[in-house]
Design an enzyme around this catalytic site. Structure first.
Site, PDB file in Angstrom:
ATOM      1  CG  ASP A 213       6.293  12.739  17.224  1.00 29.76           C
ATOM      2  OD1 ASP A 213       5.610  13.774  17.132  1.00 29.76           O
ATOM      3  OD2 ASP A 213       7.126  12.559  18.130  1.00 29.76           O
ATOM      4  CD  GLU A 214       8.832  16.501  16.303  1.00 27.59           C
ATOM      5  OE1 GLU A 214       8.377  17.456  15.636  1.00 27.59           O
ATOM      6  OE2 GLU A 214       9.268  16.634  17.458  1.00 27.59           O
TER       7      GLU A 214
END
Length: 665
Positions: A213-214
């Site tokens: 994620d991110e």
């Protein structure tokens, strides 16, 4: 399982033919994609949960993801599934492979306050900014795989040379203490995997599918860790948004997102552009602004949430007027629309801008929380007392040992601790255990050895009684024995010492009351000092206005948002070069896309700096927004009445009706 996803989200979840980049715009349901993909891998593709790792940046995001996966896989055994932060994954790798790098499996992890103490002693400085600069510099060196020797060779000035020397001493100190810092939790697994191919193969076979994620927030270290684990199989889904890359100052590299195409020839890119958070007008303004940045991946957010309120641009006379008008606008909006305080956020570029707003909110008795503020349990004096309690509960807790034995100071300095640390490291035992080894008596000076034994025997005496004697009695005895109150007044000015001692009394009082109410011993109470989470939990439940920096607000959403201080030299930050201006623009974009229904952006015509008034220039970002979606108010040249006469009469009638409504409570 896939029925609640839109078509593009479904494509992202079911794509398994090679590496995938999910370009996920703000509010587009990226967490839903990651959690559904984990469930899909387990239920439809036959993956064992223990062979899947989902990696994110914060404990909060990991906890939310874990809970959502649990809901999707209710009747499935998910034992071994890794849903964690980068640091947590790194820690697990290091615990399992510690001996290969010369560490004991129970090595200590030093937080920033532990390392602050080391830097302060190594640099012989109490200058907070100097120590902070040093920490940042050394953290960036580690993330970029620059060794102390390379840092010294490449030093361009005397300050950097000093930092490089301290970097070398700092690494020696950590090694002597058998400790790692937060950067090491990512840095050392990469070193491990490059030096020990057999360890890398073990983890590649263990983690067969990776979800990250991110991804735009990864630094060089995190990027290398993922690349090594994914290897040639490239069973990998990364989720990111180049428009929300705002952490270059802490080593994050947007290039990691762009380089995926070079790393993986078969990379597929899927764009999530439907936004489930904001009105169309907010998204139009956000899209228009971010299009002024250079792009590698084009995308355009859209929503079916309706057109929404006009975006209000407010020009205040000065900073006091800005705070007063924002608070009054917020209160009247809350009264009129019967909303909650927690529906509102006031966002700013720099922490110092919050002061005037806090004063006005307090004056109006409006509850608020400040994001990124110091938690009660993060205060130095609370951590000092907690260190003693941690050591009583677990003598192998080396950071607690170091903090307790040096606070208050008792004639035991760095040299003694380094000798003790080296001795403990060679024998893979804790510092506390090493202190009782007969050989240590010959390693350190007699006076220091005497102090060391006094301290360790005292901890042993308290520990022997910690399960039996009343908690309150032991806590009082502990404070008296270490003479902490006197030390505070000797080390700080009277007002500061009084404030710190009051915090200690509050903390001890809390522990005593809790121990009595729950009938718990001191040991049992220490084990519940996941009490740190108690305070965080309380903050989240409060009905309060959120005051937050734009950086800290990333990932959050609020129905109504006020962005303040939209001025040149503030947002964008002063002296930003072209690359930094793009990051500042992304920061404004992040702020705008936190808003669900209403958004006001304000700036001041002048601000007070010291005793002088300085004229302010509105942020260039305001000019980059679509004129037809903005309504100007306050002292702006284009300001128009914020409501027409008819709208005003209608508003007045609604307020009267609300006031005349009978009270039911």
């Amino acid at each position: 399982m896939l029925s609640k996803l839109n078509q593009v989200q479904r494509d992202a979840v079911t794509h398994l033919d090679g590496p995938l980049l999910v370009l996920a715009g703000a509010g587009s349901g990226k967490t839903r994609v990651i959690t559904h993909k984990i469930a899909y891998l387990v239920q439809e593709c036959g993956y064992e949960p223990r062979n899947i790792a989902a990696i994110t940046f914060t404990n909060k995001a990991a906890n939310e993801m874990r809970a959502r996966v649990g809901d999707l896989l209710k009747n499935t055994n998910t034992k071994g599934l890794v849903v964690s932060t980068f640091h947590s994954l790194g820690m697990n790798i290091l615990r399992a492979e510690a001996k290969l790098l010369g560490y004991k499996p129970q090595f200590s992890i030093f937080d920033s306050s532990d390392t602050w103490k080391i830097f302060s002693e190594l640099s012989n400085s109490a200058d907070k900014q100097e120590i902070r600069d040093m920490q940042t510099q050394i953290s960036n060196w580690k993330s970029a795989f620059v060794s102390p020797e390379q840092a010294a060779q490449n030093a361009e000035n005397d300050e950097v040379k000093v930092h490089a020397r301290i970097y070398a001493r700092y690494q020696e100190t950590l090694r002597a203490y058998q400790a790692v810092d937060f950067d090491d939790l990512i840095h050392l697994p990469v070193v491990l995997f490059k030096q020990h191919p057999e360890a890398l193969l073990r983890w590649q076979l263990r983690l067969r599918y990776l979800l990250v994620d991110e991804y735009q927030d990864t630094n060089d270290c995190q990027y290398q860790l993922i690349k090594l684990l994914a290897d040639m199989r490239a069973a990998l889904t990364v989720v990111g948004d180049d428009d929300q890359s705002i952490y270059a100052w802490r080593g994050a590299s947007i290039e990691n997102l762009h380089n995926l195409r070079n790393d993986y020839a078969k990379l597929r890119v899927i764009k999530l552009e439907q936004n489930y958070r904001s009105s169309q007008r907010i998204l139009k303004v956000a899209n228009h602004l971010i299009n002024h940045n250079t792009k590698v991946f084009e995308k355009k957010l859209w929503s079916d949430h309706g057109i929404g309120d006009p975006i209000r641009i407010y020009a205040a006379r000065d900073d006091e007027h800005e705070a007063e008008s924002v608070v009054m606008k917020l209160m009247s909006h809350k009264f009129e629309h019967r909303t909650k305080y927690s529906d509102y956020a006031i966002l700013y570029r720099s922490n110092h801008l919050s002061r005037a707003f806090e004063e006005h909110l307090r004056a109006q008795r409006v509850p608020y929380t400040v994001s990124g503020g110091t938690s009660f349990f993060d205060r130095a004096e609370i951590k000092d007392i907690t260190a003693y309690l941690r050591l009583i509960a677990n003598p192998d807790d080396d950071p607690a040992f170091i903090r307790a034995i040096t606070t208050p100071k008792r004639g035991i300095g760095n040299t003694t601790l380094e000798k003790l640390g080296s001795y403990a490291g060679e024998r893979h035992i804790s510092l506390f255990e090493a202190a009782f080894d007969a050989h240590v008596q010959h390693e350190v000076q007699p006076r220091q050895y005497e102090e060391l034994m006094l301290f360790c025997n005292f901890i042993n005496r308290i520990q022997d009684r910690a399960d039996k004697d009343p908690c309150a009695e032991l806590l009082d005895e502990l404070l008296r024995a270490i003479n902490y109150e006197t030390w505070l007044y000797d080390s700080h000015d009277p007002r500061q010492a009084e404030s710190k001692w009051k915090n200690v009394e509050d903390f001890i009082g809390w522990l005593k009351r809790k121990a009595e109410a729950d009938e718990k011993s001191l040991i049992a109470m220490v084990q519940t000092i996941a009490l740190i989470n108690m305070l965080e939990g309380k903050d989240q439940e409060q009905d309060a206005v959120s005051l937050s920096t734009l950086h800290a607000a990333k990932g959050l959403e609020f129905p109504h948002v006020f962005i303040i201080g939209a001025e040149e030299e503030i947002l964008p930050f002063r002296d930003s070069d072209e690359k930094q201006i793009e990051e500042e623009r992304r920061l404004m974009y992040v702020g705008i896309t936190r808003a669900e229904r209403s958004l006001q952006i304000s700036y001041c015509n002048r601000r007070k700096r010291g005793k002088d008034w300085l004229a302010c220039e509105p942020s260039r970002f305001l000019e980059e927004m679509p004129e037809d979606e903005l309504v100007y108010a306050g002292g702006h040249a284009d300001a128009v009445p914020t409501v027409t006469k008819d709208e005003g009469m209608d508003k007045l009638a609604r307020l009267k009706a609300m006031l005349n409504k009978p009270v039911t409570e």
